[in-house]
Design a protein around this motif. Structure first.
Motif, PDB file in Angstrom:
ATOM      1  N   ASP A 199      -8.907   8.814  -4.155  1.00 37.71           N
ATOM      2  CA  ASP A 199      -9.199   7.582  -4.911  1.00 37.71           C
ATOM      3  C   ASP A 199      -8.416   7.568  -6.224  1.00 37.71           C
ATOM      4  OD1 ASP A 199     -10.961   6.883  -2.911  1.00 37.71           O
ATOM      5  OD2 ASP A 199     -12.741   7.617  -3.978  1.00 37.71           O
ATOM      6  N   ALA A 200      -8.324   8.740  -6.877  1.00 36.96           N
ATOM      7  CA  ALA A 200      -7.601   8.826  -8.158  1.00 36.96           C
ATOM      8  C   ALA A 200      -6.109   8.589  -7.954  1.00 36.96           C
ATOM      9  CB  ALA A 200      -7.835  10.204  -8.790  1.00 36.96           C
ATOM     10  N   LEU A 201      -5.580   9.109  -6.847  1.00 33.38           N
ATOM     11  CA  LEU A 201      -4.159   8.896  -6.550  1.00 33.38           C
ATOM     12  C   LEU A 201      -3.877   7.408  -6.371  1.00 33.38           C
ATOM     13  CD1 LEU A 201      -1.897  10.970  -4.227  1.00 33.38           C
ATOM     14  CD2 LEU A 201      -2.049   8.526  -3.815  1.00 33.38           C
ATOM     15  N   LEU A 202      -4.738   6.720  -5.621  1.00 33.68           N
ATOM     16  CA  LEU A 202      -4.547   5.281  -5.408  1.00 33.68           C
ATOM     17  C   LEU A 202      -4.705   4.500  -6.719  1.00 33.68           C
ATOM     18  CD1 LEU A 202      -6.496   4.723  -2.042  1.00 33.68           C
ATOM     19  CD2 LEU A 202      -4.022   4.897  -2.360  1.00 33.68           C
ATOM     20  N   ALA A 203      -5.682   4.918  -7.535  1.00 32.81           N
ATOM     21  CA  ALA A 203      -5.909   4.230  -8.818  1.00 32.81           C
ATOM     22  C   ALA A 203      -4.701   4.392  -9.736  1.00 32.81           C
ATOM     23  CB  ALA A 203      -7.169   4.782  -9.487  1.00 32.81           C
ATOM     24  N   ALA A 204      -4.110   5.599  -9.764  1.00 29.35           N
ATOM     25  CA  ALA A 204      -2.921   5.839 -10.597  1.00 29.35           C
ATOM     26  C   ALA A 204      -1.753   4.990 -10.103  1.00 29.35           C
ATOM     27  CB  ALA A 204      -2.545   7.320 -10.566  1.00 29.35           C
ATOM     28  N   GLY A 205      -1.625   4.896  -8.776  1.00 28.72           N
ATOM     29  CA  GLY A 205      -0.566   4.076  -8.206  1.00 28.72           C
ATOM     30  C   GLY A 205      -0.719   2.616  -8.572  1.00 28.72           C
ATOM     31  N   GLU A 206      -1.951   2.155  -8.539  1.00 30.69           N
ATOM     32  CA  GLU A 206      -2.249   0.763  -8.906  1.00 30.69           C
ATOM     33  C   GLU A 206      -1.911   0.519 -10.380  1.00 30.69           C
ATOM     34  OE1 GLU A 206      -3.351  -2.964  -7.915  1.00 30.69           O
ATOM     35  OE2 GLU A 206      -3.686  -1.337  -6.487  1.00 30.69           O
ATOM     36  N   ARG A 207      -2.275   1.482 -11.217  1.00 34.31           N
ATOM     37  CA  ARG A 207      -2.076   1.372 -12.666  1.00 34.31           C
ATOM     38  C   ARG A 207      -0.588   1.375 -13.037  1.00 34.31           C
ATOM     39  NH1 ARG A 207      -5.216   5.345 -13.533  1.00 34.31           N
ATOM     40  NH2 ARG A 207      -3.634   6.951 -13.877  1.00 34.31           N
ATOM     41  N   ASN A 208       0.172   2.253 -12.386  1.00 37.42           N
ATOM     42  CA  ASN A 208       1.585   2.408 -12.756  1.00 37.42           C
ATOM     43  C   ASN A 208       2.504   1.391 -12.104  1.00 37.42           C
ATOM     44  OD1 ASN A 208       0.768   4.612 -14.254  1.00 37.42           O
ATOM     45  ND2 ASN A 208       1.284   6.103 -12.663  1.00 37.42           N
ATOM     46  N   GLY A 209       2.023   0.799 -10.995  1.00 37.95           N
ATOM     47  CA  GLY A 209       2.811  -0.249 -10.346  1.00 37.95           C
ATOM     48  C   GLY A 209       4.052   0.296  -9.641  1.00 37.95           C
ATOM     49  N   ARG A 210       4.932  -0.644  -9.240  1.00 35.00           N
ATOM     50  CA  ARG A 210       6.077  -0.279  -8.413  1.00 35.00           C
ATOM     51  C   ARG A 210       7.271   0.208  -9.229  1.00 35.00           C
ATOM     52  NH1 ARG A 210      10.630  -1.343  -5.580  1.00 35.00           N
ATOM     53  NH2 ARG A 210      10.461  -0.546  -3.454  1.00 35.00           N
ATOM     54  N   GLY A 211       7.271  -0.034 -10.518  1.00 34.39           N
ATOM     55  CA  GLY A 211       8.430   0.299 -11.349  1.00 34.39           C
ATOM     56  C   GLY A 211       8.960   1.701 -11.169  1.00 34.39           C
ATOM     57  N   PRO A 212       8.117   2.736 -11.328  1.00 31.81           N
ATOM     58  CA  PRO A 212       8.605   4.114 -11.171  1.00 31.81           C
ATOM     59  C   PRO A 212       9.157   4.399  -9.771  1.00 31.81           C
ATOM     60  CG  PRO A 212       6.404   4.076 -12.184  1.00 31.81           C
ATOM     61  CD  PRO A 212       6.691   2.687 -11.718  1.00 31.81           C
ATOM     62  N   VAL A 213       8.557   3.738  -8.756  1.00 35.53           N
ATOM     63  CA  VAL A 213       9.011   3.940  -7.369  1.00 35.53           C
ATOM     64  C   VAL A 213      10.418   3.379  -7.195  1.00 35.53           C
ATOM     65  CG1 VAL A 213       8.537   3.424  -4.936  1.00 35.53           C
ATOM     66  CG2 VAL A 213       6.637   3.879  -6.503  1.00 35.53           C
ATOM     67  N   ALA A 214      10.631   2.158  -7.705  1.00 32.44           N
ATOM     68  CA  ALA A 214      11.940   1.505  -7.577  1.00 32.44           C
ATOM     69  C   ALA A 214      13.034   2.328  -8.257  1.00 32.44           C
ATOM     70  CB  ALA A 214      11.878   0.103  -8.173  1.00 32.44           C
ATOM     71  N   GLU A 254       0.836  -1.209   0.000  1.00 35.20           N
ATOM     72  CA  GLU A 254       0.000   0.000   0.000  1.00 35.20           C
ATOM     73  C   GLU A 254       0.869   1.256   0.000  1.00 35.20           C
ATOM     74  OE1 GLU A 254      -4.066   1.415  -0.095  1.00 35.20           O
ATOM     75  OE2 GLU A 254      -2.989  -0.397  -0.638  1.00 35.20           O
ATOM     76  N   VAL A 255       2.000   1.198   0.705  1.00 34.76           N
ATOM     77  CA  VAL A 255       2.959   2.313   0.686  1.00 34.76           C
ATOM     78  C   VAL A 255       3.449   2.533  -0.748  1.00 34.76           C
ATOM     79  CG1 VAL A 255       5.309   2.982   1.359  1.00 34.76           C
ATOM     80  CG2 VAL A 255       3.696   2.178   3.093  1.00 34.76           C
ATOM     81  N   ASP A 256       3.768   1.445  -1.448  1.00 35.54           N
ATOM     82  CA  ASP A 256       4.197   1.549  -2.849  1.00 35.54           C
ATOM     83  C   ASP A 256       3.119   2.181  -3.721  1.00 35.54           C
ATOM     84  OD1 ASP A 256       6.806   0.686  -2.861  1.00 35.54           O
ATOM     85  OD2 ASP A 256       6.314  -1.409  -3.261  1.00 35.54           O
ATOM     86  N   ARG A 257       1.868   1.791  -3.458  1.00 38.32           N
ATOM     87  CA  ARG A 257       0.762   2.303  -4.264  1.00 38.32           C
ATOM     88  C   ARG A 257       0.614   3.819  -4.065  1.00 38.32           C
ATOM     89  NH1 ARG A 257      -5.618   1.061  -4.715  1.00 38.32           N
ATOM     90  NH2 ARG A 257      -5.583   0.735  -2.479  1.00 38.32           N
ATOM     91  N   VAL A 258       0.694   4.272  -2.830  1.00 37.72           N
ATOM     92  CA  VAL A 258       0.600   5.713  -2.554  1.00 37.72           C
ATOM     93  C   VAL A 258       1.802   6.442  -3.155  1.00 37.72           C
ATOM     94  CG1 VAL A 258       0.532   7.476  -0.737  1.00 37.72           C
ATOM     95  CG2 VAL A 258      -0.798   5.358  -0.478  1.00 37.72           C
ATOM     96  N   ALA A 259       2.991   5.844  -3.021  1.00 37.34           N
ATOM     97  CA  ALA A 259       4.208   6.456  -3.576  1.00 37.34           C
ATOM     98  C   ALA A 259       4.102   6.607  -5.089  1.00 37.34           C
ATOM     99  CB  ALA A 259       5.430   5.616  -3.210  1.00 37.34           C
ATOM    100  N   SER A 260       3.614   5.552  -5.747  1.00 35.20           N
ATOM    101  CA  SER A 260       3.461   5.578  -7.198  1.00 35.20           C
ATOM    102  C   SER A 260       2.418   6.613  -7.619  1.00 35.20           C
ATOM    103  CB  SER A 260       3.062   4.183  -7.702  1.00 35.20           C
ATOM    104  OG  SER A 260       3.062   4.134  -9.103  1.00 35.20           O
TER     105      SER A 260
END
Length: 542
Positions: free
Chosen positions: A162-177, A58-64
């Protein structure tokens, strides 16, 4: 303490446990890999529960989601909310992408909000819509035109979140890493505004290394492991909640338990009982309120082992009750300040009751403390009062964009000058005798209010007491006691107070004035506002 020890008032914290070289995000990932199925975060108010595997994801999702909003490394992201699960998610998500989290006090009004958003250059603000009587959304709209850096406002429980979480879900962890690979533990990661008694607050700027290691060290001295469960009724916007609480937990695989959005004594004890918490945090006023509950004895607090009492001096009588009635045999006293991440000294689990009620412990691992003569800067002998200074990994990077203010408190040797009066004993234990600015000078005598307050706490009819100095023509300053009475007790008068104090303290330390109140003026973190008490006292005595 009498000055019988010629050694200087200096101590350094040795340790066989090395400092952590992690970023906060890296440390969380390691903990989640080691304890994936253990509880990480429980929000009793919202009914949310996360294991470490779920929390890390969930932290990754918010970060993304924040990256999708255009947040880049070094950007300031504000958080304005009472305690809730999303606060913690944003804390770790910003750390994971190198954004600087700006903690905004939930009690702020529009002029303070405007100042902080502008001074820190906040570009994205995550906020609760409202809390109690504060309309956060309305206040944000009011100041938004004055904050040119503020690009986005994300209200919790709204389509924007909700949109922030949805974008995080869509983009995944790649950009965060990708971003995480560029971070250094010495990067600034957090700005906490210290409540200045005059003028605007200053933004203490802290790194991963500062606060991760401080949280870890506090947890080590409390003996935390993955089986601990920590009840956190203290505010997250302050170091007490987000460092001593959250980071102490996640660096050990322990569980963070949020009793509710704000402190309520019954809610806190209910959380301990329901979640079988092993640790409970609070300022003395919180423990006083919990112990005063009419049905206190009905709560099952048998799982409690430890906890932290900090934020202001801990009355001896309250400490005894916390140990005896709450079962917190290993409760720790911590001392520090926002500028030092925050903890500099701490009592140990095997310290005697006497040590825990009369000192704030010894210097923490990998830190140094000394007591100096405020006038000369020279280290004083042990047993001699002076100003406490501290140095080490915990000292802030500086006040955000205020180098002159930074230079006033951090000297050339990187010592942080705390402004607190302290005495170090022969074993290195530190006693805080008050603030330099709280010291009362009556007829040439230096008087430390803490000493008088400890005597007043032993009065059977008193719930709480605070002593301040008020102007006096004859003596320069005179003493005034503000007191809270137990239910049904006769109000204290100057005469009955004098009779009680006779023979217990020197005659010149006995307060001349008494003011009985239901509550003291407090900050959100539970610190008594003596400045406000002095202002009100001037009106009362006029």
């Amino acid at each position: 303490m009498s000055n019988t020890d010629p050694r200087p008032s200096y101590a350094s914290g040795t340790s066989t446990t090395p400092l952590l070289g992690d970023t906060i995000g890296g440390n969380l990932a390691r903990t989640a890999a080691a304890h994936p199925d253990r509880d990480a975060l429980i929000d009793r108010g919202l009914g949310l529960r996360y294991t470490y595997r779920e929390f890390d994801a969930e932290v990754d999702r918010v970060a993304s989601g924040l990256l999708d909003l255009g947040v880049v490394k070094g950007d300031r992201v504000g958080i304005w909310s009472p305690n809730r699960a999303e606060w913690v998610l944003v804390q770790y998500a910003t750390a994971r992408i190198g954004a600087v989290l700006v903690n905004i006090n939930p009690a702020y009004r529009t002029h303070e909000l405007r100042y902080v958003l502008g001074q820190a250059g906040v570009s994205v603000l995550v906020s609760a819509p409202a809390f109690k009587t504060s309309d956060y959304a309305g206040m944000i709209e009011e100041v938004r035109g004055d904050c040119p850096d503020l690009r986005d406002v994300v209200l919790l429980e709204s389509p924007a979140w909700d949109a922030l979480l949805a974008a995080g879900e869509r983009n995944g962890r790649g950009p965060v890493a990708e971003v995480e690979a560029t971070l250094s533990p010495d990067d600034p990661i957090n700005i906490q505004y210290t409540s200045g008694t005059t003028g605007f607050p200053k933004g203490a700027t802290l790194s991963h290394h500062n606060i991760l290691n401080n949280g870890f060290s506090v947890g080590e001295l409390l003996g935390y492991t993955e089986i601990d469960r920590i009840a956190l009724p203290v505010p997250f916007y302050h170091c007490f909640g987000m460092v001593m609480g959250n980071l102490a937990a996640t660096s050990h695989g322990a569980c963070m338990v949020i009793p509710g959005p704000g402190f309520e004594p019954a809610t806190a004890l209910d959380a301990v009982q329901a979640e079988k918490c092993t640790s409970l945090y609070g300022v003395p006023a919180m423990f006083i309120a919990e112990l005063a509950l009419p049905d206190f004895d009905d709560y099952d607090l048998s799982t409690l082992r430890t906890g932290i009492m900090a934020g202001s001096p801990c009355p001896v009588e309250v400490m005894r009750q916390v140990i005896d009635r709450m079962g917190m045999a290993e409760v720790s006293i911590c001392y520090g300040m926002t500028e030092t991440s925050p903890v500099s000294t701490q009592t140990r689990r095997d310290d005697s009751l006497e040590r825990r009620v009369s000192t704030v412990g010894r210097v923490g691992p990998h830190l140094e403390v000394k007591v100096i003569d405020p006038a000369t800067g020279v280290t004083v002998p042990r047993g001699t009062p002076g100003e406490l200074c501290t140095r080490g990994y915990s000292v802030m990077l500086g006040y955000w964009n205020e180098p002159d203010k930074t230079a006033e408190v951090i000297d050339r040797g990187r010592w942080m000058h705390t402004g607190d009066l302290a005495v170090m004993d022969e074993d290195g234990y530190v006693g805080i005798t008050g603030r330099i600015k709280d010291m009362v000078i009556r007829g040439g005598e230096n008087i430390y209010p803490r000493e008088i307050e400890e005597v007043l706490y032993t009065h059977p009819d008193l719930l709480d007491a605070q002593v301040i100095g008020v102007p006096d023509q004859k003596y320069g300053e005179e003493l005034m006691a503000w007191v809270r009475m137990r239910e049904g007790a006769e109000p204290l008068t100057p005469e009955t107070l004098r009779a009680f104090c006779q023979g217990r303290i020197a005659h010149f330390k006995i307060p001349r004035y008494v003011h009985v109140v239901d509550e003291f003026p407090m900050t959100v973190t539970g610190k008594v506002r003596k400045v406000q008490m002095r202002e009100e006292s001037l009106r009362l005595l006029d």
